[in-house]
Design a protein around this motif. Sequence first.
Motif, PDB file in Angstrom:
ATOM      1  N   ARG A  11       0.810  -1.209   0.000  1.00  0.00           N
ATOM      2  CA  ARG A  11       0.000   0.000   0.000  1.00  0.00           C
ATOM      3  C   ARG A  11       0.851   1.270   0.000  1.00  0.00           C
ATOM      4  O   ARG A  11       0.561   2.194  -0.765  1.00  0.00           O
ATOM      5  CB  ARG A  11      -0.969  -0.012   1.177  1.00  0.00           C
ATOM      6  CG  ARG A  11      -1.921   1.180   1.165  1.00  0.00           C
ATOM      7  CD  ARG A  11      -3.003   1.083   2.205  1.00  0.00           C
ATOM      8  NE  ARG A  11      -2.483   1.194   3.558  1.00  0.00           N
ATOM      9  CZ  ARG A  11      -3.244   1.424   4.625  1.00  0.00           C
ATOM     10  NH1 ARG A  11      -4.553   1.548   4.491  1.00  0.00           N
ATOM     11  NH2 ARG A  11      -2.717   1.503   5.823  1.00  0.00           N
ATOM     12  N   PRO A  12       1.893   1.390   0.853  1.00  0.00           N
ATOM     13  CA  PRO A  12       2.701   2.615   0.804  1.00  0.00           C
ATOM     14  C   PRO A  12       3.308   2.892  -0.563  1.00  0.00           C
ATOM     15  O   PRO A  12       3.395   4.055  -0.981  1.00  0.00           O
ATOM     16  CB  PRO A  12       3.781   2.363   1.861  1.00  0.00           C
ATOM     17  CG  PRO A  12       3.141   1.426   2.831  1.00  0.00           C
ATOM     18  CD  PRO A  12       2.284   0.519   1.986  1.00  0.00           C
ATOM     19  N   GLU A  13       3.747   1.853  -1.250  1.00  0.00           N
ATOM     20  CA  GLU A  13       4.283   2.060  -2.604  1.00  0.00           C
ATOM     21  C   GLU A  13       3.218   2.641  -3.528  1.00  0.00           C
ATOM     22  O   GLU A  13       3.473   3.595  -4.281  1.00  0.00           O
ATOM     23  CB  GLU A  13       4.754   0.725  -3.189  1.00  0.00           C
ATOM     24  CG  GLU A  13       6.016   0.165  -2.630  1.00  0.00           C
ATOM     25  CD  GLU A  13       6.239  -1.231  -3.181  1.00  0.00           C
ATOM     26  OE1 GLU A  13       7.114  -1.369  -4.046  1.00  0.00           O
ATOM     27  OE2 GLU A  13       5.532  -2.174  -2.752  1.00  0.00           O
ATOM     28  N   PHE A  14       2.044   2.035  -3.509  1.00  0.00           N
ATOM     29  CA  PHE A  14       0.992   2.501  -4.410  1.00  0.00           C
ATOM     30  C   PHE A  14       0.582   3.929  -4.095  1.00  0.00           C
ATOM     31  O   PHE A  14       0.320   4.727  -4.996  1.00  0.00           O
ATOM     32  CB  PHE A  14      -0.216   1.573  -4.341  1.00  0.00           C
ATOM     33  CG  PHE A  14      -1.359   2.039  -5.187  1.00  0.00           C
ATOM     34  CD1 PHE A  14      -1.249   2.079  -6.569  1.00  0.00           C
ATOM     35  CD2 PHE A  14      -2.546   2.469  -4.605  1.00  0.00           C
ATOM     36  CE1 PHE A  14      -2.304   2.537  -7.359  1.00  0.00           C
ATOM     37  CE2 PHE A  14      -3.597   2.921  -5.380  1.00  0.00           C
ATOM     38  CZ  PHE A  14      -3.474   2.962  -6.763  1.00  0.00           C
ATOM     39  N   ILE A  15       0.509   4.269  -2.794  1.00  0.00           N
ATOM     40  CA  ILE A  15       0.149   5.632  -2.410  1.00  0.00           C
ATOM     41  C   ILE A  15       1.075   6.637  -3.087  1.00  0.00           C
ATOM     42  O   ILE A  15       0.633   7.690  -3.569  1.00  0.00           O
ATOM     43  CB  ILE A  15       0.206   5.782  -0.877  1.00  0.00           C
ATOM     44  CG1 ILE A  15      -0.978   5.054  -0.234  1.00  0.00           C
ATOM     45  CG2 ILE A  15       0.227   7.248  -0.463  1.00  0.00           C
ATOM     46  CD1 ILE A  15      -0.879   4.945   1.275  1.00  0.00           C
ATOM     47  N   LYS A  16       2.348   6.323  -3.151  1.00  0.00           N
ATOM     48  CA  LYS A  16       3.314   7.277  -3.689  1.00  0.00           C
ATOM     49  C   LYS A  16       3.487   7.167  -5.205  1.00  0.00           C
ATOM     50  O   LYS A  16       3.959   8.106  -5.841  1.00  0.00           O
ATOM     51  CB  LYS A  16       4.649   7.114  -2.978  1.00  0.00           C
ATOM     52  CG  LYS A  16       4.556   7.492  -1.504  1.00  0.00           C
ATOM     53  CD  LYS A  16       5.879   7.389  -0.801  1.00  0.00           C
ATOM     54  CE  LYS A  16       5.737   7.786   0.666  1.00  0.00           C
ATOM     55  NZ  LYS A  16       7.025   7.740   1.386  1.00  0.00           N
ATOM     56  N   LEU A  17       3.104   6.035  -5.780  1.00  0.00           N
ATOM     57  CA  LEU A  17       3.143   5.919  -7.240  1.00  0.00           C
ATOM     58  C   LEU A  17       1.858   6.395  -7.904  1.00  0.00           C
ATOM     59  O   LEU A  17       1.869   6.776  -9.079  1.00  0.00           O
ATOM     60  CB  LEU A  17       3.417   4.463  -7.650  1.00  0.00           C
ATOM     61  CG  LEU A  17       4.856   3.982  -7.485  1.00  0.00           C
ATOM     62  CD1 LEU A  17       4.962   2.495  -7.842  1.00  0.00           C
ATOM     63  CD2 LEU A  17       5.828   4.797  -8.334  1.00  0.00           C
ATOM     64  N   TYR A  18       0.756   6.384  -7.169  1.00  0.00           N
ATOM     65  CA  TYR A  18      -0.524   6.749  -7.769  1.00  0.00           C
ATOM     66  C   TYR A  18      -0.502   8.135  -8.421  1.00  0.00           C
ATOM     67  O   TYR A  18      -0.961   8.282  -9.568  1.00  0.00           O
ATOM     68  CB  TYR A  18      -1.632   6.670  -6.717  1.00  0.00           C
ATOM     69  CG  TYR A  18      -2.996   7.086  -7.231  1.00  0.00           C
ATOM     70  CD1 TYR A  18      -3.738   6.249  -8.060  1.00  0.00           C
ATOM     71  CD2 TYR A  18      -3.542   8.324  -6.880  1.00  0.00           C
ATOM     72  CE1 TYR A  18      -4.988   6.628  -8.522  1.00  0.00           C
ATOM     73  CE2 TYR A  18      -4.795   8.704  -7.339  1.00  0.00           C
ATOM     74  CZ  TYR A  18      -5.509   7.858  -8.161  1.00  0.00           C
ATOM     75  OH  TYR A  18      -6.743   8.248  -8.628  1.00  0.00           O
ATOM     76  N   PRO A  19       0.021   9.176  -7.770  1.00  0.00           N
ATOM     77  CA  PRO A  19       0.057  10.475  -8.454  1.00  0.00           C
ATOM     78  C   PRO A  19       0.886  10.450  -9.737  1.00  0.00           C
ATOM     79  O   PRO A  19       0.551  11.138 -10.709  1.00  0.00           O
ATOM     80  CB  PRO A  19       0.685  11.413  -7.409  1.00  0.00           C
ATOM     81  CG  PRO A  19       0.391  10.766  -6.097  1.00  0.00           C
ATOM     82  CD  PRO A  19       0.491   9.298  -6.368  1.00  0.00           C
ATOM     83  N   VAL A  20       1.947   9.643  -9.756  1.00  0.00           N
ATOM     84  CA  VAL A  20       2.777   9.543 -10.963  1.00  0.00           C
ATOM     85  C   VAL A  20       2.013   8.792 -12.052  1.00  0.00           C
ATOM     86  O   VAL A  20       2.058   9.171 -13.237  1.00  0.00           O
ATOM     87  CB  VAL A  20       4.111   8.838 -10.646  1.00  0.00           C
ATOM     88  CG1 VAL A  20       5.034   8.877 -11.856  1.00  0.00           C
ATOM     89  CG2 VAL A  20       4.791   9.485  -9.439  1.00  0.00           C
ATOM     90  N   ILE A  21       1.311   7.736 -11.671  1.00  0.00           N
ATOM     91  CA  ILE A  21       0.480   7.004 -12.632  1.00  0.00           C
ATOM     92  C   ILE A  21      -0.557   7.931 -13.250  1.00  0.00           C
ATOM     93  O   ILE A  21      -0.760   7.949 -14.479  1.00  0.00           O
ATOM     94  CB  ILE A  21      -0.205   5.804 -11.933  1.00  0.00           C
ATOM     95  CG1 ILE A  21       0.835   4.738 -11.577  1.00  0.00           C
ATOM     96  CG2 ILE A  21      -1.305   5.216 -12.815  1.00  0.00           C
ATOM     97  CD1 ILE A  21       0.301   3.639 -10.666  1.00  0.00           C
ATOM     98  N   MET A  22      -1.218   8.709 -12.428  1.00  0.00           N
ATOM     99  CA  MET A  22      -2.256   9.614 -12.925  1.00  0.00           C
ATOM    100  C   MET A  22      -1.675  10.685 -13.837  1.00  0.00           C
ATOM    101  O   MET A  22      -2.270  11.047 -14.871  1.00  0.00           O
ATOM    102  CB  MET A  22      -2.987  10.255 -11.751  1.00  0.00           C
ATOM    103  CG  MET A  22      -3.752   9.272 -10.872  1.00  0.00           C
ATOM    104  SD  MET A  22      -5.010   8.344 -11.802  1.00  0.00           S
ATOM    105  CE  MET A  22      -6.217   9.651 -12.091  1.00  0.00           C
ATOM    106  N   GLU A  23      -0.500  11.178 -13.493  1.00  0.00           N
ATOM    107  CA  GLU A  23       0.149  12.189 -14.340  1.00  0.00           C
ATOM    108  C   GLU A  23       0.571  11.584 -15.675  1.00  0.00           C
ATOM    109  O   GLU A  23       0.416  12.206 -16.732  1.00  0.00           O
ATOM    110  CB  GLU A  23       1.353  12.771 -13.613  1.00  0.00           C
ATOM    111  CG  GLU A  23       2.046  13.919 -14.342  1.00  0.00           C
ATOM    112  CD  GLU A  23       1.218  15.189 -14.393  1.00  0.00           C
ATOM    113  OE1 GLU A  23       1.484  16.027 -15.289  1.00  0.00           O
ATOM    114  OE2 GLU A  23       0.308  15.357 -13.561  1.00  0.00           O
TER     115      GLU A  23
END
Length: 380
Positions: A11-23
């Motif tokens: 979960r911590p990884e996804f939390i921090k990758l999610y904004p990059v994925i969306m961008e």
Amino acid sequence: MSKIMFVFGTRPEFIKLYPVIMEARSRQHEVVIVNTGQHREMLDNLLAELDVTPDFDLKVMTRQQSLAEILARTVAPLDDVVARVRPDHLFVHGDTSATLSGSLISLYRHVPLSHVEAGLRTYNKHSPFPEEMNRQITGVLADYHFTPTEVTRQNLEREGKDPNRIFVVGNSAIDMLRYTVRPSFRHPVLDELGDRRLILMTVHRRENISELGQMFAAINDIAVRYGDTHKIVYPIHMNPVVRQAADQYLTAPAIEIIEPLGTTDFHNLLSRSHLVMTDSGGIQEEAPSLGKPVLVLRDTTERPEGVAAGTLRLVGTGRDDIVREAVRLLDDPAEYARMAAIQNPYGDGTTAQQIMDVMDKVASDEGKAAAVPAESSLPA
């Protein structure tokens, strides 16, 4: 546009990758999401909440696996996925087994690797364990290092990384708060506070397991001392050893132990807290953005920028030390206000945008290079 693969398993990884994925998606890149499945329920809930369906779910986790088993169960399936998809670029985050596996496969399959939250170091291979060495190995293999601060940039340069491949971009945990913190948020924990202030705590780190007794005894002391004016809320970790110690030591009425929270719930409770006590990593970056002082219940931290800036206070795991530092903040409004007002050294919430600016330039430069004929084919 590029085909970009994001690999994560917690979960911590996804939390921090999610904004990059969306961008990346907003810029029309082809995004491929691989969940190794190291965390199950907590991560699945967050993926559902944010309406994200991984393209591949490796489902590596079984009960009571060793670190070696987790890595072994991840590497071969991930290699198969990368071989099939053939991404132009692979992203990993931080310091987990998924990070290490993705880094190794990027090497084996000759896929350029970007490391988000690069350069964090304690230089003690056993603290945090195994995260410190996962970070260092990934740092050796990465082609692009997206690092949060000048301190972490300097770590990478001292290790001999190419300065032209290191980019100080802040931490994407700050970006994530834009997606989760809501003024209208309601929760039973908040409804039951009354006039009391919220102290939010998290304790779970592997290297702190042997110290749980004195850590929890300190928390209980604080709850007894300040129970009339403050309430301590502990979203407890799933680890049965942590739960057993909590049952034994956290007995004060002013302590409420609750089940693990979803990311949106946690971020909103964090935003409404008065003080944070934690041995977690990401909270050390998130809480200061919300103006919350943090007592770090660890002997070392890979986030020394917060300690230097004053947004974090490294208090260790000793009972007397934890109580003393909590009393210092709770009894001295001026000291509390000073710590709460310090600017967060981990960025301004534009990390994902900065990362994708770099990636777009990389793609553009590669495209230009591919368009130039080889020297042997140039006309005389």
